[in-house]
Design an enzyme around this catalytic site. Structure first.
Site, PDB file in Angstrom:
ATOM      1  N   ALA A 241       0.448  -1.139   0.192  1.00  0.00           N
ATOM      2  CA  ALA A 241      -0.412  -0.058   0.105  1.00  0.00           C
ATOM      3  C   ALA A 241       0.986   1.442   0.148  1.00  0.00           C
ATOM      4  O   ALA A 241       1.713   1.223   0.575  1.00  0.00           O
ATOM      5  CB  ALA A 241      -1.157  -0.338   1.325  1.00  0.00           C
ATOM      6  N   LYS A 242       0.550   2.132  -0.510  1.00  0.00           N
ATOM      7  CA  LYS A 242       1.099   3.709  -0.753  1.00  0.00           C
ATOM      8  C   LYS A 242       1.430   4.074   1.162  1.00  0.00           C
ATOM      9  O   LYS A 242       2.075   4.171   1.005  1.00  0.00           O
ATOM     10  CB  LYS A 242       0.691   4.844  -0.952  1.00  0.00           C
ATOM     11  CG  LYS A 242      -0.286   4.427  -2.451  1.00  0.00           C
ATOM     12  CD  LYS A 242      -1.315   5.734  -3.176  1.00  0.00           C
ATOM     13  CE  LYS A 242      -1.580   5.112  -4.755  1.00  0.00           C
ATOM     14  NZ  LYS A 242      -2.532   6.133  -5.166  1.00  0.00           N
ATOM     15  N   ARG A 243       0.722   3.463   1.563  1.00  0.00           N
ATOM     16  CA  ARG A 243       0.641   3.670   3.567  1.00  0.00           C
ATOM     17  C   ARG A 243       1.746   3.575   3.904  1.00  0.00           C
ATOM     18  O   ARG A 243       1.912   3.423   4.973  1.00  0.00           O
ATOM     19  CB  ARG A 243      -0.975   4.240   3.698  1.00  0.00           C
ATOM     20  CG  ARG A 243      -1.105   3.140   4.012  1.00  0.00           C
ATOM     21  CD  ARG A 243      -2.304   3.020   4.789  1.00  0.00           C
ATOM     22  NE  ARG A 243      -3.132   1.995   5.161  1.00  0.00           N
ATOM     23  CZ  ARG A 243      -4.239   1.492   4.384  1.00  0.00           C
ATOM     24  NH1 ARG A 243      -4.010   1.683   3.079  1.00  0.00           N
ATOM     25  NH2 ARG A 243      -4.603   0.006   4.813  1.00  0.00           N
TER      26      ARG A 243
END
Length: 280
Positions: A241-243
């Site tokens: 995930a980006k986060r």
């Protein structure tokens, strides 16, 4: 049937291997059936979407050797469609304004839990003469909506026929304080408007389909077939995930990786050392 799939990233950061895997799944399914593949940029989050991320998405997909059959569609150019859907639901008496913050909901001892965490406890559902001059979101009265449609089903290529359970999600937000439409509303409206026949996306969005099926019934929209594919995880077992700072395709490209060779490996189920594919 004229197969039509889409890949719909948000330009809020760089794409990673998980995005590549999902884009390939949607692209290759369409190509295998002589169908069309569409790129949709989901850029209605005005606080996080960036033009440079849009450019990077186009570069990354080209590096992987993917081609789409029409110019990319931008959600930021489709706001009247979302407003029309909201107006229709409001006319049915199914929307209400909500002034609560996430902190308010988290602090509520009456908030049950659903697939995505604490459910909205209905604090604003029965407000009399709410002050719409204050910042607010619009929520769907889920119980009233589900009662209006009755039982619904949808089909997933891997899980078969599923009985929709939108009530498990509570009164979801359909228009945010800082955005004209939520993911649930925008993706449902766009898939129908674009004639998407098969929604190919990660298994992390399986639960969201219960809400999308309800919105389709309320708005009189067709229901596509769904293919929720496995997710890629990193060396620590966490979903990419980006986060979570997943390695980006841009970083691989800049160190000289061959994008088309990487795409071919992903098609064969071969992932880089330390990564894995799991069905959520």
């Amino acid at each position: 049937m004229d197969i039509h799939t889409r890949f719909a990233p948000s330009p809020t950061g760089r794409l990673h291997l998980g995005h590549a895997f999902s884009a390939l799944q949607a692209h290759d399914f369409a190509r295998a059936h002589g169908g069309r593949f569409t790129l949709r940029i989901e850029d209605i989050d005005g606080t996080r979407s960036r033009p440079e991320h849009v450019a990077a998405i186009l570069t990354d997909l080209d590096w992987l050797g993917l081609r789409w059959d029409e110019p990319p569609v931008f959600q930021s150019q489709r706001l009247p469609r979302y407003q029309a859907a909201l107006d229709r639901l409001r006319a049915l008496g199914l929307l209400y304004p909500c002034f609560c913050t996430r902190a308010d909901i988290a602090a509520s001892l009456s908030a049950p839990h659903g697939p995505d965490g604490p459910l909205y406890p209905g604090t604003c559902r029965s407000l009399v003469a709410p002050d719409l001059a204050r910042p607010h979101s619009w929520r769907l009265d889920m119980a009233a909506a589900a009662a209006r449609t009755g039982p619904l089903t949808w089909h997933d290529a891997h899980a078969g026929t599923i009985a929709a359970d939108p009530l498990a999600h509570g009164d979801v937000i359909l228009a945010r304080k800082d955005a004209p439409a939520s993911y649930h509303l925008a993706v449902t409206v766009d898939d129908a408007a674009q004639g998407i026949t098969h929604v190919v996306r990660g298994a992390d969005l399986f639960a969201a389909t219960h809400v999308h099926r309800l919105l389709q019934a309320l708005l009189g929209l067709p229901t596509p077939d769904y293919r929720h594919h496995a997710l890629l995880t990193g060396p620590d077992g966490t979903r990419l995930a980006k986060r979570h700072g997943a390695p980006t395709l841009e970083s691989l490209r800049l160190v000289g990786e061959d994008g088309r060779a990487l795409a071919d490996k992903l098609r064969k189920g071969e992932v880089p050392v330390g990564f894995a594919a799991i069905q959520a």
